[in-house]
Design an enzyme around this catalytic site. Structure first.
Site, PDB file in Angstrom:
ATOM      1  N   THR A  43      35.455  25.139   8.039  1.00 23.67           N
ATOM      2  CA  THR A  43      35.466  26.222   7.050  1.00 23.67           C
ATOM      3  C   THR A  43      34.042  26.548   6.599  1.00 23.67           C
ATOM      4  O   THR A  43      33.770  26.775   5.423  1.00 23.67           O
ATOM      5  CB  THR A  43      36.376  25.897   5.843  1.00 23.67           C
ATOM      6  OG1 THR A  43      37.563  25.242   6.291  1.00 23.67           O
ATOM      7  CG2 THR A  43      36.799  27.174   5.130  1.00 23.67           C
ATOM      8  N   GLU A  68      37.215  16.798  11.240  1.00 21.20           N
ATOM      9  CA  GLU A  68      36.710  18.041  10.635  1.00 21.20           C
ATOM     10  C   GLU A  68      36.986  18.004   9.139  1.00 21.20           C
ATOM     11  O   GLU A  68      38.138  18.051   8.715  1.00 21.20           O
ATOM     12  CB  GLU A  68      37.418  19.256  11.272  1.00 21.20           C
ATOM     13  CG  GLU A  68      37.023  20.570  10.614  1.00 21.20           C
ATOM     14  CD  GLU A  68      37.810  21.781  11.131  1.00 21.20           C
ATOM     15  OE1 GLU A  68      38.432  21.694  12.208  1.00 21.20           O
ATOM     16  OE2 GLU A  68      37.808  22.809  10.427  1.00 21.20           O
ATOM     17  N   ARG A  96      36.358  23.102   1.725  1.00 17.52           N
ATOM     18  CA  ARG A  96      37.292  23.814   0.838  1.00 17.52           C
ATOM     19  C   ARG A  96      37.479  23.073  -0.470  1.00 17.52           C
ATOM     20  O   ARG A  96      38.313  23.459  -1.282  1.00 17.52           O
ATOM     21  CB  ARG A  96      38.670  23.932   1.501  1.00 17.52           C
ATOM     22  CG  ARG A  96      38.659  24.771   2.741  1.00 17.52           C
ATOM     23  CD  ARG A  96      40.044  24.878   3.324  1.00 17.52           C
ATOM     24  NE  ARG A  96      39.937  25.168   4.735  1.00 17.52           N
ATOM     25  CZ  ARG A  96      40.959  25.213   5.564  1.00 17.52           C
ATOM     26  NH1 ARG A  96      42.182  24.986   5.139  1.00 17.52           N
ATOM     27  NH2 ARG A  96      40.761  25.475   6.844  1.00 17.52           N
ATOM     28  N   LYS A 113      37.232  27.629  18.621  1.00 18.51           N
ATOM     29  CA  LYS A 113      38.485  27.373  17.932  1.00 18.51           C
ATOM     30  C   LYS A 113      39.311  28.655  18.100  1.00 18.51           C
ATOM     31  O   LYS A 113      38.747  29.751  18.099  1.00 18.51           O
ATOM     32  CB  LYS A 113      38.151  27.108  16.458  1.00 18.51           C
ATOM     33  CG  LYS A 113      39.310  27.018  15.501  1.00 18.51           C
ATOM     34  CD  LYS A 113      38.800  26.405  14.193  1.00 18.51           C
ATOM     35  CE  LYS A 113      39.817  26.602  13.079  1.00 18.51           C
ATOM     36  NZ  LYS A 113      39.628  25.628  11.994  1.00 18.51           N
TER      37      LYS A 113
HETATM   38  C1  3PG Z   1      42.228  25.345   9.875  1.00 16.92           C
HETATM   39  O1  3PG Z   1      41.306  25.592   9.120  1.00 16.92           O
HETATM   40  O2  3PG Z   1      42.044  24.990  11.043  1.00 16.92           O
HETATM   41  C2  3PG Z   1      43.609  25.535   9.426  1.00 16.92           C
HETATM   42  O3  3PG Z   1      43.700  25.720   8.065  1.00 16.92           O
HETATM   43  C3  3PG Z   1      44.509  24.455   9.878  1.00 16.92           C
HETATM   44  O4  3PG Z   1      45.732  25.034   9.954  1.00 16.92           O
HETATM   45  P1  3PG Z   1      47.061  24.223   9.657  1.00 16.92           P
HETATM   46  O5  3PG Z   1      47.005  23.858   8.200  1.00 16.92           O
HETATM   47  O6  3PG Z   1      48.168  25.178   9.986  1.00 16.92           O
HETATM   48  O7  3PG Z   1      47.050  23.004  10.530  1.00 16.92           O
END
Ligand code: 3PG
Length: 220
Positions: A76, A48, A52, A136
């Site tokens: 995202t 993924e 960002r 998710k």
């Molecule tokens: C996401 O977008 O899935 C999260 O930012 C991931 O979360 P983490 O940084 O706590 O693993």
């Protein structure tokens, strides 16, 4: 009446080889290919790339073209414009940190596998109404973690989740062991210093450990 979803979904097909999904923020497109190769070598073909960073779409493009063993998707994704841009770059699936009607429409229009994020029963019900049953669960740790997923299993026996947000090497096995968890995800698999320093072997080792822990947990 909610639709009963007991078929194999396109998300199931994509994710069958991926008990762990790395959530990647690629700041420099030059890192994309070696990072993808390191994760694939560690047993993580599904990647993924979060939108960002300004390099994200170029990272997706390069991985899609140069790492055939990878299944690269975009994360995202907040709106239809980003959905379309990610698809154009070569994303084979789309992950959103929440859900909107516009994103459900993009998913239906394009047929691209889509994993919307949910954190509440009402959001799950909305997803089921749209015919989606793979979600998710974000942000997992702060929205109730393992206890919440167990509770979702009662009213939503057809829904499956990929918890992310606070999932780490320390707690991934407890998540992966749950019957309604199809994968776990997180950013810990690509530490910034290791990516910046090009320590790809360390990233492969992290991936191998995580995949083994998730598979062992699922087998128990
Ligand atoms: C996401 O977008 O899935 C999260 O930012 C991931 O979360 P983490 O940084 O706590 O693993």
């Amino acid at each position: 009446m909610l639709e009963k979803i007991d078929r194999v979904t396109p998300v199931d097909v994509l994710m069958q080889s991926a008990p762990v999904i790395p959530v990647l923020v690629v700041e420099d497109a030059a890192h994309a290919v070696p990072l993808a190769q390191a994760l694939v070598a560690g047993g993580m073909p599904v990647l993924e790339i979060t939108l960002r960073s300004s390099a994200a779409l170029e990272a997706i493009r390069r991985i899609a073209q140069e790492v055939p063993a990878a299944i690269v998707g975009a994360g995202t994704v907040l709106n239809p414009a980003q959905f379309a841009a990610a698809q154009l770059a070569g994303a084979r699936f789309i992950i959103a940190p929440g859900t909107t009607e516009a994103l459900y429409a993009s998913a239906k229009d394009t047929g691209l596998p889509f994993i919307p994020a949910v954190a509440t029963p009402s959001e799950i019900m909305r997803g089921l109404e749209h015919g989606f049953a793979r979600f998710k669960f974000f942000p997992a740790e702060s929205m109730g973690g393992i206890a919440a997923l167990k509770s979702f299993g009662g009213p939503f026996p057809d829904a499956r989740f990929c918890p992310t947000g606070g999932v780490t090497e320390a707690n991934l096995a407890s998540y992966a062991a749950l019957p309604n968890v199809f994968a776990v995800g997180g950013s810990w698999l690509a530490p910034k210093d290791k990516v910046a320093g090009g320590d790809w072997a360390a990233i492969t080792a992290l991936a191998q450990r995580a995949v083994k822990a998730a598979q062992d947990a699922k087998r128990k």
